[in-house]
Write an enzyme that holds these catalytic residues in place. Structure first.
Site, PDB file in Angstrom:
ATOM      1  N   ASP A 494       0.836  -1.218  -0.175  1.00 34.28           N
ATOM      2  CA  ASP A 494       0.013   0.121  -0.016  1.00 34.28           C
ATOM      3  C   ASP A 494       0.898   1.313   0.078  1.00 34.28           C
ATOM      4  O   ASP A 494       0.347   2.205  -0.425  1.00 34.28           O
ATOM      5  CB  ASP A 494      -0.835   0.146   1.236  1.00 34.28           C
ATOM      6  CG  ASP A 494      -1.906  -1.012   1.145  1.00 34.28           C
ATOM      7  OD1 ASP A 494      -2.758  -0.901   0.151  1.00 34.28           O
ATOM      8  OD2 ASP A 494      -2.519  -1.288   2.389  1.00 34.28           O
TER       9      ASP A 494
HETATM   10  C1  GLC Z   1      -1.793  -3.962   5.449  1.00 32.07           C
HETATM   11  C2  GLC Z   1      -2.973  -3.942   4.457  1.00 32.07           C
HETATM   12  C3  GLC Z   1      -2.796  -5.015   3.239  1.00 32.07           C
HETATM   13  C4  GLC Z   1      -1.505  -4.509   2.543  1.00 32.07           C
HETATM   14  C5  GLC Z   1      -0.498  -4.523   3.457  1.00 32.07           C
HETATM   15  C6  GLC Z   1       0.999  -4.172   2.711  1.00 32.07           C
HETATM   16  O1  GLC Z   1      -1.654  -5.063   5.926  1.00 32.07           O
HETATM   17  O2  GLC Z   1      -3.952  -4.579   5.161  1.00 32.07           O
HETATM   18  O3  GLC Z   1      -3.854  -4.758   2.378  1.00 32.07           O
HETATM   19  O4  GLC Z   1      -1.304  -5.354   1.551  1.00 32.07           O
HETATM   20  O5  GLC Z   1      -0.605  -3.767   4.566  1.00 32.07           O
HETATM   21  O6  GLC Z   1       1.028  -2.757   2.604  1.00 32.07           O
END
Ligand code: GLC
Length: 805
Positions: A494
Site C-alpha cells: 500500500d
Molecule cells: C496491510 C494491508 C494490506 C496490505 C499490506 C501491505 O496489511 O491491510 O492490504 O497489502 O498492509 O501494505
C-alpha cells in the site's frame, strides 16, 4: 520473561501476569455480534459493523490501566466503609493471590483470587446470538464469612463510533439510558440513542435481583467525575442512585447483594449485554439466558463448534510450536480475519475508514477453506459484488451498507484511484474454493457488478466465471510502457505510491499466478480455447518480467513512471524487496536458476533472526514522490520492517524450489508461539500472528505490533499446510508434496477433504527435504501423488515415503 503459557490440551493460552506489555486480546462472537475482549475483561462489542453499530466504548489508545468498555467490581463490607476490588485487575489494580486469563476458542475465562474471593468468569457470545454472556462464579476461599456485592458495569458508546469522538455535545444530548423493566427485582437496563428508540436498543441484565442501579457515568463516579473508575464514589454508598440518564455519558451498573458467603460457598451471577429491536422482543431470549443450564449448554455448543472447525485438519510434526499453531491458534486466527478483515482490533480501530478490504478478505478466505467453506463462499460472493464491470475492484466496503470505496487512494487525487492487485486476488480465492469444495456450480452463479443505476439496482451481473475473466482482462489491458501492469495507486504494498505510469512487477507475478489458476481451471473444465488464451498471455508476461525485471542478482520490484528501476542494486534505499523475489517463483515466471539466486539474495540481504524484512535498506526521510513508505523510520512497517504477511510467500517459494530446511527456518523464526519466552521484547500475543515486527535497522528490533488482523494468518497457514507439509487440494484429488526439514523423520496429518478423511503418515527414512517416492492408500500403492476422491464419509489411510527420486 514470559507472561503465561500454552495449555494445548485445553486449547488455551493462559496469561498469569496481568501486566502484559500491551493488552492481549481474544475475539468472541462474529461480525454479526461480537468483538474483542482484552485480558483484563475490557471489551469492544458491536453488532454487524463497528463503525455504524458499536455498543461499548473502548478507546484503545488510553493507558492499559484505564477502564475500557466493561468491567466488574467486587465489594466487601469493611468496618470503615466498603472495600472495592476488580477481579479483572483493571481498573482498581489490586495485587492478586492468583490471576489467570484463559484465552480460549471463542471465549475469555478469567480466574482470580483477591482478598479471599475467587472469581471465575467466562465471557462469550453463544453461537448465533446477539448477546454477550458473562458467567461469573464467586467463591469465598477464606475461612470466614464474607459479605459480598457484585457490580457489573458497561460503558456505552454512540453506535456511530466516529461521532462519539467528534461531537461532545450532540452525542450526550442524544444518549438515553434507563430502566427497561423490573420484575421480582430482576432489572433490565436499556440504552439507545434517541433516534433509535423505536427500532434498536441495547440492554444489560442479569439472573439475580439487583437492589439498585446506575445509568449515568457522572453519578456513578461521583463528585462531577472527580471520582474515578478506580474508586467510584457511588460504591461507598450502601446503594446506587437508581439514576436514569436522559442525556449524558451512558453506563449500565447493577448492584447485586450476594449476602454473606460462607467459607467455601460459591455464588453464580450471569449477565447479558445484548441488542434487540425492543425489550419486549428480546424478553424470551433474556429469560432463556437467565437459566444456568442454558448458559452451560451454550458454552458446550461453542466448544463443539470449534471441535468441528479444527478437526478438519490436525497435524503431528516434530515441532511443538508448529503443532500448537496449526492445530489451534492459526486456524482460529484465520476465522477471525474472515470475520473482521482488517476492520476491528486493538490497532485497526473500526471507525469506518476501512471496512472489509477486497484484497485482504480475498486472501483471508483462502485460510479457512478447509474449515468453513460455506462461510468462505458467502464472503466470496460479497466480494465479487464490489468488483467493477471493467474487472477491477473497489478497494473496500462497509459490511452493513455494502457501500464500497477506493481506499486510501482518495487521499491523493494526483495519483490513480485504483489498486493494481485487488481484483486478481479473487481469482486465486475462487479457484482455491473450487479445489477445496468441488462446487463447480458456483462458477455459473450470477453475481452483480458494483456499478448501480439511480435506484441502486446493479447495472450488470455476470457469472462468477465471467467475474474472474474480467479480472485478468483488466490487467491484460492495463499495462505501461514496458507492457507490465501499471501500478495504479499501489499494489499489495500500500505504501509505495508512485507517479502515474509506474509499473509493478508484483502485480505482473500475481497476474501470472492468476493465469496459472485459470489455465488449470479451463483444463479441468475442458475449455481448450480459454486454456490456450491464458497460456499465451502467461508466456507473454513471463517474457516481459524476465526481460525487464532481472537486475543481475535478483528481480526488480517496480519501474517508476520514467522507467527508473526500483528494488535494484542501483538504488541507495529500497534495493531489494522480498516480494520481488518470492513472487516470480510462485508465478513460475522465474527460471529455476534465477529463482534460486533471487531467494538466496533474500536470505543474504533480508533475513533476520525474527523474520524477513520486506525491503532494505530503509528510506530515511519523508519523500512524497515515494509515498507512504517514507512516513516510517527505517526498520518500521513497510519501510524495512519485518512485514510478516510477506514471510509465508518466501516459505512457499523455498518449498517450491525444494529447500525444506530454509522453508522451515523461515516458518519457525516468525512463529508467535516460539516468541513466548521473549514476550517482554516481542510485546504482542504469542498466540496470534502480528502484522509487523521492527527490523534490524530500528533500535527496537524484534518488537511486534498490529496483532490478529493480518494476511499473515491465512498465508502462514497455507504455507505450512500446503507447502511444508504439502497437502494441496486439487480439482481431482488431494495432492501430497511435502517439503520439510531434512532432520524430520516424518509427520502425520488428519485432513477431511471432499466428504472423506485422509489419515496421512509421511515417512522420511533417508532424511531428505522433498521427493515423493511412494504413496499407498488403504494398503494399495497408487500412481503419482494425488490422493483419489472417495466421497464416502470414511477414513482412508495414506502412507507416503519421501526420499531421493
Ligand atoms: C496491510 C494491508 C494490506 C496490505 C499490506 C501491505 O496489511 O491491510 O492490504 O497489502 O498492509 O501494505
Amino acid at each position: 520473561m514470559r507472561y503465561g503459557d500454552f495449555d494445548d490440551d485445553k486449547r488455551e493460552y493462559v496469561i498469569t501476569n496481568p501486566r502484559t506489555p500491551v493488552k492481549w486480546i481474544n475475539y468472541i462472537g462474529t461480525l454479526a455480534f461480537g468483538g474483542f475482549v482484552d485480558h483484563t475483561a475490557g471489551a469492544l462489542i458491536c453488532c454487524q459493523d463497528p463503525a455504524l453499530n458499536r455498543i461499548t466504548r473502548y478507546i484503545a489508545q488510553m493507558p492499559s490501566s484505564d477502564f475500557k468498555g466493561e468491567t466488574l467490581y467486587l465489594r466487601m463490607r469493611r468496618h470503615n466503609g466498603y472495600g472495592v476490588l476488580s477481579p479483572f485487575f483493571v481498573p482498581t489494580l489490586d495485587s492478586f493471590e492468583r490471576y489467570e486469563c484463559h484465552v480460549g476458542l471463542g471465549y475469555m475465562r478469567i480466574i482470580s483470587e483477591v482478598c479471599g474471593v475467587r472469581t471465575d468468569a467466562a465471557i462469550f457470545v453463544p453461537l448465533g446470538q446477539r448477546c454477550e454472556i458473562r458467567d461469573i462464579r464467586v467463591t469465598n476461599v477464606s475461612d470466614a464469612p464474607i459479605e459480598l456485592d457484585l457490580v457489573p458495569v458497561v460503558e456505552y458508546t454512540h453506535p456511530d463510533a466516529l461521532k462519539q469522538l467528534t461531537n461532545a455535545d450532540w452525542v450526550p444530548q442524544t444518549m438515553v439510558s434507563k430502566v427497561g423493566r423490573e420484575e421480582d427485582g430482576l432489572t433490565i437496563l436499556v440504552q439507545y440513542p434517541f433516534m433509535y428508540r423505536d427500532v434498536r436498543v441495547n440492554y444489560l441484565t442479569s439472573n439475580r435481583p439487583a437492589s439498585s442501579f446506575e445509568c449515568d457515568r457522572r453519578r456513578f463516579l461521583g463528585d462531577n467525575e472527580y471520582g474515578t473508575w478506580a474508586r467510584p464514589l457511588s460504591l461507598q454508598q450502601p446503594e446506587l442512585d437508581n439514576g436514569e440518564t436522559l442525556r449524558g455519558d451512558n453506563i449500565a451498573a447493577l448492584l447485586h447483594h450476594l449476602g454473606p458467603l460462607a467459607p467455601g460457598e460459591t455464588c453464580r451471577l450471569i449477565t447479558q449485554l445484548g441488542q434487540a429491536e425492543s425489550i419486549e422482543q428480546a424478553l424470551p431470549r433474556i429469560q432463556h439466558w437467565r437459566d444456568e443450564c442454558n448458559v452451560d449448554r451454550a458454552f458446550e455448543e461453542l466448544a463443539r463448534f470449534w471441535d468441528g472447525y479444527l478437526a478438519n485438519l490436525q497435524v503431528e510434526t516434530p515441532d511443538q510450536a508448529m503443532n500448537r499453531m496449526l492445530n489451534i491458534h492459526n486456524p482460529r486466527q484465520c476465522y477471525t480475519t474472515l470475520n473482521w478483515s482488517r476492520y476491528l482490533s486493538l490497532y485497526q480501530l473500526g471507525y469506518g475508514a476501512r471496512g472489509i478490504g477486497f484484497r485482504d478478505s480475498s486472501q483471508d478466505v483462502m485460510g479457512v477453506l478447509a474449515h468453513a467453506p460455506d462461510e468462505a463462499k458467502s464472503l466470496l460472493e460479497r466480494l465479487l459484488s464490489v468488483q467493477r464491470r471493467d474487472g477491477s475492484a473497489m478497494h473496500q466496503f462497509n459490511p452493513l451498507t455494502m457501500e464500497a470505496n477506493e481506499g486510501d487512494s482518495r487521499e491523493r487525487p494526483d495519483l490513480p484511484d485504483y489498486y493494481s492487485d485487488d481484483h486478481l486476488w479473487i481469482v486465486l480465492a475462487v479457484c482455491a474454493y473450487l479445489k477445496e469444495s468441488g462446487d463447480e456450480a458456483f462458477l455459473e452463479k450470477q453475481v452483480p457488478f458494483y456499478e448501480k443505476d439511480h435506484d441502486g439496482g446493479a447495472l450488470e451481473a455476470g457469472t462468477v466465471l465471467e467475474h474472474l475473466r474480467r479480472a485478468v482482462e483488466f490487467t491484460h489491458s492495463d499495462v505501461g510502457a514496458h507492457g507490465l501492469p501499471l501500478l495504479g495507486f499501489a499494489d499489495w504494498n500500500d505504501t509505495v505510491n508512485l507517479k502515474a505510469g509506474a509499473e509493478s512487477f508484483f502485480t505482473a507475478n500475481l497476474y501470472g499466478k492468476a493465469l496459472l489458476e485459470l489455465m488449470e481451471l479451463a483444463r479441468y473444465l475442458g475449455d481448450v480455447a480459454a486454456c490456450d488464451q491464458c497460456r499465451a498471455r502467461y508466456e507473454e508476461m513471463k517474457q516481459r518480467v524476465n526481460h525487464y525485471g532481472w537486475d543481475g542478482e535478483w528481480y526488480l520490484r517496480y519501474l517508476d513512471w520514467d522507467g527508473t528501476p526500483l528494488g535494484s542494486r542501483a538504488n541507495a534505499q529500497g534495493q531489494i524487496y522480498v516480494n520481488g523475489q518470492s513472487w516470480p517463483v510462485i508465478s513460475g515466471f522465474a527460471t529455476p536458476e534465477r529463482g534460486r539466486r533471487a531467494l538466496d539474495a533474500v536470505y543474504a540481504r533480508l533475513n533476520t533472526r525474527y523474520g524477513i524484512k520486506l525491503s532494505a535498506p530503509g528510506f530515511d526521510g519523508f519523500d512524497p514522490q515515494r509515498g507512504g513508505i517514507t512516513t516510517y523510520p527505517p526498520g518500521a512497517k513497510e519501510n524495512g520492517g519485518i512485514f510478516l504477511h510477506a514471510n509465508p510467500w518466501a516459505i512457499m517459494a523455498e518449498a517450491l524450489l525444494g529447500n525444506g530446511d530454509r522453508a522451515f527456518q523461515y516458518y519457525a523464526q516468525i512463529n508467535p508461539a516460539a516468541q513466548n519466552a521473549r514476550a517482554e521484547q516481542y510485546e504482542c500475543e504469542p498466540y496470534a500472528y502480528a502484522q509487523n515486527i521492527l527490523g534490524d535497522e530500528h533500535p527496537q528490533f524484534g518488537l511486534a505490533r498490529n496483532s490478529w488482523l493480518t494476511g499473515t494468518a491465512s498465508w502462514a497457514y497455507q504455507a505450512a499446510t500446503q507447502y511444508i507439509l504439502g497437502l494441496r487440494p486439487g480439482y481431482s484429488g488431494l495432492e501430497i508434496r511435502p517439503c520439510i526439514p531434512h532432520t524430520w523423520a516424518g509427520f502425520q496429518v488428519r485432513r477431511a477433504f471432499r466428504d472423506a478423511v485422509y489419515q496421512v503418515v509421511v515417512e522420511n527414512p533417508q532424511h531428505v527435504c522433498a521427493g515423493v517416492q511412494h504413496v499407498n492408500v488403504d494398503g494399495e500403492a497408487i500412481q503419482g501423488n494425488v490422493l483419489p476422491l472417495f466421497h464416502d464419509e470414511r477414513t482412508h489411510w495414506v502412507h507416503v515415503r519421501i526420499g531421493q527420486v
